[in-house]
Design a protein around this motif. Sequence first.
Motif, PDB file in Angstrom:
ATOM      1  N   UNK A   1      27.823 -15.682   5.087  1.00 27.72           N
ATOM      2  CA  UNK A   1      29.243 -15.469   5.384  1.00 27.72           C
ATOM      3  C   UNK A   1      29.559 -15.951   6.792  1.00 27.72           C
ATOM      4  N   UNK A   2      28.656 -15.697   7.730  1.00 31.82           N
ATOM      5  CA  UNK A   2      28.868 -16.134   9.108  1.00 31.82           C
ATOM      6  C   UNK A   2      28.612 -17.633   9.247  1.00 31.82           C
ATOM      7  N   UNK A   3      27.535 -18.118   8.640  1.00 29.60           N
ATOM      8  CA  UNK A   3      27.184 -19.532   8.776  1.00 29.60           C
ATOM      9  C   UNK A   3      28.299 -20.432   8.254  1.00 29.60           C
ATOM     10  N   UNK A   4      28.964 -20.001   7.177  1.00 32.36           N
ATOM     11  CA  UNK A   4      30.022 -20.824   6.587  1.00 32.36           C
ATOM     12  C   UNK A   4      31.203 -20.984   7.534  1.00 32.36           C
ATOM     13  N   UNK A   5      31.475 -19.963   8.359  1.00 28.14           N
ATOM     14  CA  UNK A   5      32.645 -20.010   9.231  1.00 28.14           C
ATOM     15  C   UNK A   5      32.306 -20.446  10.651  1.00 28.14           C
ATOM     16  N   UNK A   6      31.027 -20.669  10.940  1.00 29.67           N
ATOM     17  CA  UNK A   6      30.648 -21.090  12.292  1.00 29.67           C
ATOM     18  C   UNK A   6      31.289 -22.423  12.663  1.00 29.67           C
TER      19      UNK A   6
ATOM     20  N   UNK B   1      21.899 -13.698  -4.292  1.00 35.19           N
ATOM     21  CA  UNK B   1      23.120 -13.035  -4.752  1.00 35.19           C
ATOM     22  C   UNK B   1      24.023 -12.706  -3.561  1.00 35.19           C
ATOM     23  N   UNK B   2      23.416 -12.176  -2.499  1.00 38.92           N
ATOM     24  CA  UNK B   2      24.185 -11.881  -1.289  1.00 38.92           C
ATOM     25  C   UNK B   2      24.758 -13.142  -0.670  1.00 38.92           C
ATOM     26  N   UNK B   3      23.948 -14.211  -0.668  1.00 43.77           N
ATOM     27  CA  UNK B   3      24.405 -15.484  -0.113  1.00 43.77           C
ATOM     28  C   UNK B   3      25.525 -16.109  -0.926  1.00 43.77           C
TER      29      UNK B   3
ATOM     30  N   UNK C   1      28.811 -13.140  -0.393  1.00 46.09           N
ATOM     31  CA  UNK C   1      29.283 -12.897   0.972  1.00 46.09           C
ATOM     32  C   UNK C   1      30.343 -13.885   1.427  1.00 46.09           C
ATOM     33  N   UNK C   2      30.034 -15.196   1.405  1.00 53.82           N
ATOM     34  CA  UNK C   2      31.037 -16.183   1.838  1.00 53.82           C
ATOM     35  C   UNK C   2      32.288 -16.164   0.974  1.00 53.82           C
ATOM     36  N   UNK C   3      32.117 -15.902  -0.339  1.00 50.09           N
ATOM     37  CA  UNK C   3      33.265 -15.870  -1.233  1.00 50.09           C
ATOM     38  C   UNK C   3      34.223 -14.741  -0.898  1.00 50.09           C
ATOM     39  N   UNK C   4      33.676 -13.566  -0.609  1.00 49.05           N
ATOM     40  CA  UNK C   4      34.516 -12.406  -0.276  1.00 49.05           C
ATOM     41  C   UNK C   4      35.243 -12.630   1.037  1.00 49.05           C
ATOM     42  N   UNK C   5      34.504 -13.093   2.056  1.00 50.95           N
ATOM     43  CA  UNK C   5      35.129 -13.353   3.356  1.00 50.95           C
ATOM     44  C   UNK C   5      36.196 -14.448   3.227  1.00 50.95           C
TER      45      UNK C   5
ATOM     46  N   UNK D   1      36.462 -11.987   8.872  1.00 47.57           N
ATOM     47  CA  UNK D   1      35.235 -11.543   9.523  1.00 47.57           C
ATOM     48  C   UNK D   1      35.215 -10.028   9.710  1.00 47.57           C
ATOM     49  N   UNK D   2      36.406  -9.454   9.979  1.00 46.79           N
ATOM     50  CA  UNK D   2      36.483  -8.001  10.106  1.00 46.79           C
ATOM     51  C   UNK D   2      36.078  -7.315   8.819  1.00 46.79           C
ATOM     52  N   UNK D   3      36.504  -7.875   7.682  1.00 46.95           N
ATOM     53  CA  UNK D   3      36.086  -7.312   6.401  1.00 46.95           C
ATOM     54  C   UNK D   3      34.596  -7.582   6.153  1.00 46.95           C
ATOM     55  N   UNK D   4      34.136  -8.773   6.599  1.00 50.21           N
ATOM     56  CA  UNK D   4      32.723  -9.119   6.433  1.00 50.21           C
ATOM     57  C   UNK D   4      31.794  -8.216   7.224  1.00 50.21           C
ATOM     58  N   UNK D   5      32.343  -7.468   8.179  1.00 53.62           N
ATOM     59  CA  UNK D   5      31.550  -6.530   8.977  1.00 53.62           C
ATOM     60  C   UNK D   5      30.845  -5.502   8.099  1.00 53.62           C
ATOM     61  N   UNK D   6      31.391  -5.290   6.895  1.00 54.10           N
ATOM     62  CA  UNK D   6      30.790  -4.320   5.986  1.00 54.10           C
ATOM     63  C   UNK D   6      29.342  -4.690   5.645  1.00 54.10           C
TER      64      UNK D   6
END
Length: 408
Positions: free
Chosen positions: A236-241, A354-356, A359-363, A378-383
């Motif tokens: 999720x983070x790598x996709x938005x970096x 599965x997480x990979x 994660x990016x899809x939800x964010x 990203x605030x939601x991805x904090x979960x």
Amino acid sequence: MIFKCRNSIKKTDYHKTKIACYMGFITQAITANFAPLLFLKFHSDYHISLGNIALISTFFFFTQLLVDLFCAKFVDHIGYRVCIVTSEIFSALGLLGLAFLPDFLPDPFIGIICSVIVYAIGSGLIEVLCSPIIEACPFENKEATMSLLHSFYCWGAVGTILISSLFFLIFGIDNWKWLAVIWAIIPAVNTYNFMTCPIEPLVDNGSGMGIKNLFSKPFFWVAICLMICSGASELAMAQWASAYAEAALGLSKALGDLAGPCMFAVTMGISRIIFGKYGEQLDLMKFMGGSGILCVVCYLLAALSSSPIIGLIGCIACGFSVGIMWPGTISISSKTFPTGGTAMFSLLAMAGDLGGSIGPGIVGRITQNAGNNIRIGMGFGLIFPVILLFMLFLLYRKKSTQPQISTH
């Protein structure tokens, strides 16, 4: 003297196994990172819609998930060597197919998807098998060796991005098919390495715990949840970096990829190298706990900081924070379930994938619904890192009261 000589030969042989697994993870990095560099090229040359372009990554990860399930059931019966050699052959064929099939088939998109599925099968097998192959070798510090092994995925990703970008700069992106053929040489050579290196069985055939037995252990559920959150926090983070790099520094998309995802992979690799080198002096659980706290901080920086530069620093540092999670969870699970066998490694890999995937899809969905505001996403991805930190706490408690399970 003869005994010492044999011992030396054996150690040298297992060093060859280690090199083959290192190259295996580099192969996986190539298959995961090369095609995304060409998405816009596919769009312009083959007139593939951006919606279909997005499906390329979906097919890649979904195929890996299916391979993870396959490995959990069948690899112990087929044999490690046959499967790992097959992984390199499929990786090489998929990369070669990427160079030729889009032009040979009536629909270029079908040619790309077929190639992606083929090398995703190879990538999935590598992801599942290299860890237990290393675990079965008689190395002294398994936790450090496992961390070092997984660092080669990071360096493979960095190398794929940098070398590909340099190749495109010198020879032009129109010659990308030649580069696909060049990348295919690595798994082709590694096929021989896996054919000739010693490979030990992790457990005797039929003596592994099995899927049902593993899922009956509460500790294993914690490890599964940790892997899901680790994969989600990482990707999720790598996709938005890249987006942060563009916003912070005003860079082009290409340079944004280098400053964002590439630096993310560098810091992730550094984390694994540090534990790989100093693992004997470091406590794995404390290292993972500190990394979990750092991961939460990184997401807070990306979500709350009004400065794009600070947000970018949070994105890049997040690579360091998630670096130990995947290999660390595998090492702890291996110690806790010494007879977990291939099923354990397959299910852990499946949870990470599965997480990979989610994660990016939800964010991304939250970001879109918030008017393309990345910070809200990203605030939601904090979960994900918060749950990850909680899982680490549970893992620490369960590990202290339940150090090892060997029940079949």
